[in-house]
Enzyme design. Sequence first.
Site, PDB file in Angstrom:
ATOM      1  N   GLN A  22       0.830  -1.204   0.000  1.00 25.12           N
ATOM      2  CA  GLN A  22       0.000   0.000   0.000  1.00 25.12           C
ATOM      3  C   GLN A  22       0.869   1.259   0.000  1.00 25.12           C
ATOM      4  OE1 GLN A  22      -3.304  -2.011   2.856  1.00 25.12           O
ATOM      5  NE2 GLN A  22      -3.656   0.148   2.540  1.00 25.12           N
ATOM      6  N   ARG A  61      -9.570  -0.281   7.089  1.00 24.92           N
ATOM      7  CA  ARG A  61     -10.483   0.640   6.447  1.00 24.92           C
ATOM      8  C   ARG A  61     -10.885   1.781   7.376  1.00 24.92           C
ATOM      9  NH1 ARG A  61     -14.298  -1.089   1.742  1.00 24.92           N
ATOM     10  NH2 ARG A  61     -14.831   0.940   0.923  1.00 24.92           N
TER      11      ARG A  61
END
Lengths: 284, 150, 807
Positions: C238, C385
């Site tokens: 990421q 998230r």
Amino acid sequence: MIPAAFEYHRPSDIAAALSILTEYGDDARVIAGGHSLVPMMKLRMAEVPHLIDLQDIGTLRGIDVGADRIRIGAMTTQHDLINHDALTNAAPTIRETALQIADPQVRYMGTIGGNVANGDPGNDMPALMQCLDATFYLTGPNGERTVSAREFYFAAYATDREDDEILTAIEFAHPMPGFAYEKQKRKIGDYATAAAAVLIQRDGERCTGASIAMTNLSDTPVFAEDAAATLVGTAVDSAAIAAAIEAMQQAIDPSEDNRGPVPFKRHIAGVVLQRAIERAWSRA
Amino acid sequence: MNLSDEIFIPLPRDQVYAALNDADILRDCIPGCEELIKHSDTELETKLVLKIGPVKAKFSFDILLSPDAPPERFTLSGEGNGGTAGFAKGSATVELKEVDGGTNLVYEASADIGGKLAQLGGRLIQGTAKLLSGKFFKAFAARVVPENVD
Amino acid sequence: MNEKAPLDRDERISNLKGMGCSRKRVEDVRFTQGRGNYVDDVKLPGMLFGDFVRSPYAHARIKSIDTEAAKAIPGVIAVLTAADLAPLNLHWMPTLAGDKQMVLADGKVLFQGQEVAFVVAEDRYAAADGIEAVVVDYEELPVITDPFKALADDAVVLREDLEAGADGAHGPRRHHNHIFLWEAGDKTTTEQAIDSADVVAEEMVYYHRTHPCPLETCGSVASMDKITGKLTLWGTFQAPHVVRTVASLLSGIEEHNIRVISPDIGGGFGNKVGVYPGYVCSIVASIVTGKPVKWVEDRMENLMATAFARDYWMKGRISATKEGKITGLECHVTADHGAFDACADPTKFPAGFFHICTGSYDIPTAYVGVDGVYTNKAPGGVAYRCSFRVTEAAYFIERMIEVLAIELDMDAAELRRINFIRQDQFPYQSALGWEYDSGDYHTAWDKAMAAVGYDDLRKEQAEMVEAFKRGESRKLLGIGLTHFTEIVGAGPVKNCDILGMGMFDSCEIRIHPTGSAIARLGTISQGQGHATTFAQILATEIGIQADSITVEEGDTDTAPYGLGTYGSRSTPVAGAATAMAGRKIRAKAQMIAAYLLEVHDDDVEFDVDRFVVKGAPERFKTMKEIAYAAYNQAIPGVEPGLEAVSYYDPPNMTYPFGAYICVMEIDVDTGTHHVRQMYALDDCGTRINPMVIDGQVHGGLTEAYAIAMGQEIAYDEIGNCKTGTLMDFFIPTSFETPHYTTDHTVTPSPHHPIGAKGVGESPNVGGVPAFSNAVHDAFRAFGLRQSHMPHDQWRIWETANKLGMHA
């Protein structure tokens, strides 16, 4: 998720399958839909040096709805069961149960024979087969024999089937008209937290026959003979249902897992049985 | 996981106790036992294949016997290594009670399993343990009371 | 000009497909046709495969590792253990949280599933065979899975590598299993406020351990070219640039000789922020063998060993006047970090931004203390998230509000309303040190209340309670309220860094001579649709159609340096960089246009897709024409070409907010539930692509639903991970997933170039308390204050049972 090496056999008749099974003994296993065995092989929990795929054996497939009895070949898939009109007319409980197994992808592959022969207490068909008083056909080196579904299960994965036998078919009489398979699960694809298979015959407001079996509430399916007996002769009112639940509680022996602790499972067993009896009664 | 049971064996207590300490008898009766070595009166080592349906796991167990009040009572504890399948460990207390016509064997066992076996098979362990101990005592009774076998 | 009738202004705007347009995701053309290119799709000549021997024990000493039998298996090339990595000083690696973590077990294992040895083989099958043949002799040690027990005086020492009594990365450690104490706010004032208040509500709120469980598991392919000395590393990263820098620092390979590529990523949700032993081992194995080495974990490995989320025990006190005005908030967290502190937080914030826990409310004084603790569980603590620990914070305050409402015997919606920060208080200085940029909470709340018909729902709920009490029904209705405020867009370099790297982000734009463009960013999409939405920002900023703009991310050889995608930071930071780079392009384009139109620079103005002469709209140059001229015409005083790069250091975080309401029916007998309605109003400031926002909200709500209603990483007492497969780890299918109603208000961020705030994580942050509050609310009339998540069937049943509802 990488299995150990194995030989893949694909015989086209029972005799050939049996001879491979005899030849390799404990190193060989037959595979039907594969949705229990293959994951275990990929997780390296099961090592099967010789895998015998039964899908090319045509005689193991098919549904025959006869005048008295119904016969289903072991390799008939859940999808086939769900979509067979004559079977659904004669024994609608098969369809209702099959629709609650796993998910559509699994049902395309999963077979009734695999489901009943596997011996996992989480499988749904074994309790239904006990409820229907089905007969299993087993073929081995010494020929064919039959065994009652109610006598077949000893413990988790331990059944009356010998290692060198293949379950070829199941057979049962046209069932009583009132039916229900009530299953509580956490999500689609899960085994039952508790499930109840119920068949009921009624004459007016009197119950004249009943059969009850429970799923995933012991290390085998549980044929709850006493519970069914309490219903017969009653008007299946709340007192009769409570008595049936009480009798069922004596027969089950749930253990704790991620689905919940034992008291919860016992409670759910009561709820699903009550709902199954009520639905079956309303349909009888 | 906890397990307890009571088994009647139609033999005098001393004989039952002796049989339970006999490596040959244990080797014959432990389901899946491939090898059993008695390192001393209290230390055993065994290799066995645990077979539950399609699942097969090879274990090597080290067992420690503590005969705190022979022949009435003894405890045993063990640790087993199943390689990538995981591990098992447990202990049991066995009591032998003299009763009419034989001995009542009462045991209480507790066991933990770890690793992949626990992750994948946790829901089946209780039933399997029950099955295996049943098999053991059935075989044990058959082995030590030969007249029982017909 | 061309012969067709000229487009009117609205048509020109619509052709751009710029901001505000529900443009279809350009990525989906390949994803829906199976043409994505993920790490496991990388196949190189001669590539080898690595696989891990993992510990079945949660805590054990390693007496010996015998690799001989494994090495003898055909196809097995090498077996690496800590002893092999030690000479390279790679048997341990630094974590993002300032701790260190074993790459391969060094003397002991500290959690089930820990990496013990790395088998390298010619194919996956041989590698898996090799794993079975490695013999590890373990000596079991006492296991601690409870962070409170970990802090007991006689608790076993977990981290023997840490010097007793020495400070950790975040200050003093008061116990051998203690990691840090981190504090914010004024403890004394807060205690005084609470102790002297009319009403005080106290509760322990547990946010259980769960896992991001992305569809694609973690993996990497390392390829060391011994001729050029260049290492190429594909991986599920990421933050590819951070990985490059860390890889360089660890390996000693100069950073220009490392190329990190994040190809398509099948979901990250925080799970792919950290650095894992698999990455390191694939690199070492490639250096050792001289061949490319691939490592891809399976689902069980992903759930057992790569980063978890949450596991926060939050003990709170909240006080109020008897009218319900909140006067103080206090929270002490016992944070279970597992065996190594591998949280992915900005370095100065070991508890992330948990101190956003005053939420949407004007709370005059507050204090937060967070104790990080080691246990025998997998390391992690990532932002699943959500922005760093913001979900925990939102869950905490939204539960405390509900508990306070019970204490006050007040309606929880009204309690929220009278405590909201008012619109005229923004920018708002929170008691725990944040400056909220903008908000209009009352408007959002009123809209949500009206949309669900709140008053009627309460009436219906009361009727159902009465029917239950009369024995006519076994069902209850829960109304789950949540008003959350997020803090995203990390972040200002002055206080946000990871391992010393400031958390700016970047965009580089090249306009091609024919008027199309490529933009490269320091972020990386994992399904968020960056290629779609960033092109839309640019389209509006520079007047080139979004369809003519390629957005590229993830290759450190081509993309400008950035800190990656997590914590809803892409739009607030890289989105801002994109807009700023676009404005540099536009400024140069203005000079070119003025030259071409033979007027002064100040006499042209930008209009959709062109520069026009002020007051003479028929005189204009389109961006296409300007781009061509930029490359092909000598313009005095202007360099050829049309390119720009912007590194954006945000002046502040952004503070998206929302009002979520869940209406849930609960069957008291079975513990099952039915979500009748899930209404989600989001205010993420300026909306770039409403359809992508809807998709984000739907996905986030589904994850929130899973977390609240069944998803967990659970351990038994000896440290077995009980939820290591998707049989037991809850991922909702289409059957379980509720229907959602989305809505919005728009309160732009005043400091962001386009006013956008970020939205990807709001639905998880707001969704979890909404679902959980619905369960709690259903039982409020029967005396429930707090029951811990996940609210799966047996726990709901148990709640009802404890309240005597099965009698």
